[in-house]
Every structure is written in C-alpha cells, then in structure tokens.
Motif scaffolding. Structure first.
Motif, short mmCIF file in Angstrom:
data_model
loop_
_atom_site.label_atom_id
_atom_site.label_comp_id
_atom_site.label_asym_id
_atom_site.label_seq_id
_atom_site.Cartn_x
_atom_site.Cartn_y
_atom_site.Cartn_z
N ARG A 218 0.82 -1.21 0.00
CA ARG A 218 0.00 0.00 0.00
C ARG A 218 0.86 1.26 0.00
O ARG A 218 0.33 2.38 0.02
CB ARG A 218 -0.93 0.01 1.21
N GLY A 219 2.17 1.09 0.03
CA GLY A 219 3.07 2.23 0.03
C GLY A 219 3.16 2.94 1.36
O GLY A 219 3.64 4.08 1.45
N GLU A 220 2.73 2.28 2.42
CA GLU A 220 2.74 2.87 3.76
C GLU A 220 3.98 2.49 4.56
O GLU A 220 4.23 3.06 5.62
CB GLU A 220 1.48 2.43 4.53
N MET A 221 4.74 1.53 4.07
CA MET A 221 5.97 1.09 4.74
C MET A 221 7.06 0.96 3.70
O MET A 221 6.85 0.37 2.63
CB MET A 221 5.76 -0.25 5.45
N LYS A 222 8.23 1.51 3.99
CA LYS A 222 9.33 1.44 3.04
C LYS A 222 9.81 0.00 2.86
O LYS A 222 9.85 -0.79 3.80
CB LYS A 222 10.51 2.28 3.51
N ALA A 223 10.20 -0.31 1.63
CA ALA A 223 10.90 -1.55 1.32
C ALA A 223 12.38 -1.22 1.19
O ALA A 223 12.77 -0.41 0.35
CB ALA A 223 10.37 -2.15 0.02
N ARG A 224 13.20 -1.81 2.05
CA ARG A 224 14.65 -1.58 2.04
C ARG A 224 15.29 -2.75 1.29
O ARG A 224 15.39 -3.86 1.82
CB ARG A 224 15.16 -1.51 3.48
N ILE A 225 15.71 -2.52 0.04
CA ILE A 225 16.11 -3.62 -0.84
C ILE A 225 17.64 -3.69 -0.97
O ILE A 225 18.27 -2.80 -1.55
CB ILE A 225 15.46 -3.47 -2.23
N HIS A 226 18.22 -4.76 -0.44
CA HIS A 226 19.65 -5.04 -0.52
C HIS A 226 20.02 -5.34 -1.97
O HIS A 226 19.49 -6.27 -2.57
CB HIS A 226 19.93 -6.25 0.39
N ALA A 227 20.93 -4.54 -2.53
CA ALA A 227 21.37 -4.77 -3.91
C ALA A 227 22.74 -4.15 -4.11
O ALA A 227 22.91 -2.94 -3.90
CB ALA A 227 20.37 -4.19 -4.91
N HIS A 228 23.72 -4.96 -4.50
CA HIS A 228 25.07 -4.47 -4.74
C HIS A 228 25.32 -4.21 -6.23
O HIS A 228 25.73 -3.12 -6.62
CB HIS A 228 26.11 -5.49 -4.25
#
Length: 388
Positions: A218-228
């Motif tokens: 719903r876009g109410e919580m950030k997604a913290r995406i690990h990516a190198h």
C-alpha cells in the motif's frame, strides 16, 4: 538547564556558528547562537572549542539483532532466520538487545540514533526498527512508528538457499520471481481487505505473513532492498515500480554504473560498507569514490558501516571517501539530516534546531579525520559521555 559554551556548532540545516552556545531544557534544544544569554542556574559544559554536531545517525545497521560477539563456536546469530526465504512476519524488536555491547561503543563515537533490522539472507526478511542508543528495554529504545521491511537481491539469498538445492531461490531469476509472487499475493490480500471494508466482498482468511506485507504494497511502509550489483539495483527499481513500492536501495555498490537511472527514478541510496572489500563477487566493484560521484549527481545518499559496532568507525571511513571526492557537507548530511528524514524522524533529530531532541555530539576536531575523538555524547538531554 544545561548550557554548552565555547562550541563550534554545525547546525547542518542553518550553517555553522564558529563560537556559540547551546541551551538544553527538558530534553530539548531550547536555544543556540553566538550571543545568547546563559541563565544563572544553568549547568555549564565547556566544549573548549570542540565541534558540536547533532547526534550522528546510521540508517542501516544490524546492531543489537545479530548480537556481539557473534562468532563464538556453536552460537547461532539472530540476524537471519534461515528456515525460509520469505519471512515478512519477523520483527527485529524480538531480537533487540538493549544491553548489546555495541551500544556503548557506537554511542561513545557520537551516534545517538540508528536503524537496525534483519540480515539479507532472505528474499523478504522482516521489519527493522528505528531506535535511540539508550534504554533498558526495546520499548524504551524504539522510536515508534518508523519500521521498514527488509528485502534482498543478489548473491546472499541464492547462496544461502541455493547451496542446499532444496529451497528456492537458486538463481537471481528465482529471487525475482519469488519476490514478485509474494508481493502479488500481498496485493491481492490487501485488495480483498479493502473490498471487505467497503462491504463488497468476504473478509479473507487471516494470513500472518501477508498481513505483514499489506502496508508495503500500500506504500505505507518502506521496502529496504539489498542490492550491490548494477543489474540487481535495476531489478529493485523494476519490481518496486511494478508494485508501487516506497523503496530504497541498500549498499548500491555499483550505483556509479547507472547514475542516470538512479537519478531518473529518484532512488534513495544507503551506501556502505565504504572501504573496498572483495569478500564476495558482487562487491568487487566497490569504490570509495562512489559516495562522492552519486552526491555530485544529485542523488539522495546516506552512509553506513553496515555492521554492528563497526558504526563507531563510520566517520573515519567517511574521511577515507572524502579524500576521494566526497564533500564535507554531503558527508555530514549523510549521517545526520538525510537519514533522519528518510527514517521519518527529521522533526526530532538530525540537525541543531530549537525544539528538537537534545541529541548532541562534540568532537575535538573535524569528525571525519582519523585522529579526531568524540568527547561528549548526549541523548534527550542526558549526558552519556563527557571527556571534555
């Protein structure tokens, strides 16, 4: 009331005061400036010309969750729940140890607020918490209402699960498919809940895992995406747009290869570790110039040590990057106001402003020089270290 005098005050958002004073009352910054009146009953702390900054912030740690020391034989760390690659229901607060040995070390280095969460073994790893480096319980430590969901791409999940050849993902293709599958399931679940609330359908059977992902889709919580790697960063962007996620890229090691893409998509990046290391293939492209290059391009860059008590050495690592192009103002903002705003606590911390929490650090020189020491740390008006 506490009065800190003879300080070089780096406000972050309103310039530098070369020789000023700062008043603290009831845990808040009451006043600051060059010629402010000091109340007669004030407790005086002489900064002796030290550099006064807002308490430093590391927006990407695993403090108090992985636990230190965590290399003892037979000791299973708490940072990665390896029973499944999809664990959105996990909550870092249940591993948050307020007596972890990293807290005092990091606090003594001038840090007052951090974010901690699960590691990157899982494609979806669970939520982390924003907390202050004080308190005797997770509830006392946490700044409520500022949790994010950890996700991971690249080598970590496929290595963690692919090596046993029993559970997906084995490949980057499998990782992407698994992430998209669960985000779609969460969106469907969320849509059913919305329909039910409108009286247009049946309430779905409660699902503990999908419920945790509802605020994410719903876009109410950030997604913290690990990516190198650069291609993993692009995968993070692609999937985030597909599901309208409010997201950030954690590490962004090869971000310098796709600067235009990061800029076009207004991606928040948290870069770190900052010192080159070749521990795994996807970090072979790590360069200390990256932070400076991305800042010059106008990308919102924050800086991290990406380890628990290693956050104490983050200012020194930042200095290493400054020698290779990172500007002082960008460096300071990268561990103060930018992570504060990113974490949603910019109204409380991250800069020296009247009314904000009295979270303060004083250094005996430029904080990013390796022969500088933090001499004073205060959180919410309470002094935790004073070597002035």
């Amino acid at each position: 009331m506490i009065a800190i005098i003879n300080a070089k005050i780096l406000t972050v958002t309103n310039g530098t005061i070369e020789n000023g004073a700062l008043l603290v009352e009831d845990g808040k910054i009451k006043a600051y400036g060059e010629n402010i009146a000091i109340p007669e009953n004030a407790e005086i702390i002489d900064a002796k010309g030290g550099w006064l900054t807002p308490g430093l912030i590391d927006a990407h740690t695993h403090m108090c969750v992985f636990g230190e020391p965590n290399t003892m034989p037979g000791l299973q760390g708490d940072g990665n729940e390896g029973s499944s690659p999809i664990t959105p229901e996990l909550d870092a607060v249940y591993a948050l140890n307020p007596h972890d040995m990293s807290i005092e070390k990091v606090r003594n280095a001038g840090f007052t607020t951090c974010y901690t969460g699960p590691g990157s073994a899982n494609v979806i790893g669970g939520t982390g918490v924003t907390f202050k480096l004080r308190g005797n319980s997770p509830e006392e430590m946490e700044i409520p209402g500022h949790r994010h969901m950890k996700m991971a791409l690249g080598e970590n999940p496929k290595r963690f699960y692919g090596t046993n050849k029993k559970v997906a993902p084995w490949t980057r293709m499998g990782t992407g498919a698994l992430l998209r599958k669960w985000l779609q399931m969460a969106k469907n679940y969320s849509d059913e809940l919305i329909a039910f609330e409108k009286g247009e359908g049946k309430k779905p059977v409660y699902d503990f895992q999908l419920e945790a992902l509802v605020p994410v889709v719903r876009g109410e919580m950030k997604a913290r995406i690990h990516a190198h790697r650069a291609d993993d960063i692009e995968t993070a962007i692609r999937i985030s747009h597909e599901f309208n996620l409010d997201f950030s890229v954690e590490h962004a090691t090869e971000g310098y290869k796709i600067i235009d893409i990061l800029k076009e998509n207004k991606v928040d990046v948290i870069i770190g570790p900052l010192i080159p290391s070749w521990a795994k293939m996807e970090t072979w492209g790590r360069m200390p110039e990256t932070a400076g290059v991305l800042n010059e391009a106008g990308i919102n860059v924050m800086l991290t040590a990406d380890k628990s008590s290693a956050t104490a050495h983050l200012p020194m690592e930042i200095g290493y990057c400054m020698a290779r192009g990172l500007k002082f103002d960008d460096a300071l903002e990268g561990i103060t106001i930018r992570p504060a705003r990113f974490l949603g606590v910019g109204d409380k911390v991250g800069s020296i402003e009247v009314g904000k929490d009295a979270d303060i650090a004083i250094f005996n020189g430029n904080p990013f020089e390796n022969f500088t020491l933090c001499r004073f740390t205060m959180i919410d008006g309470v002094v935790y270290k004073n070597e002035l």
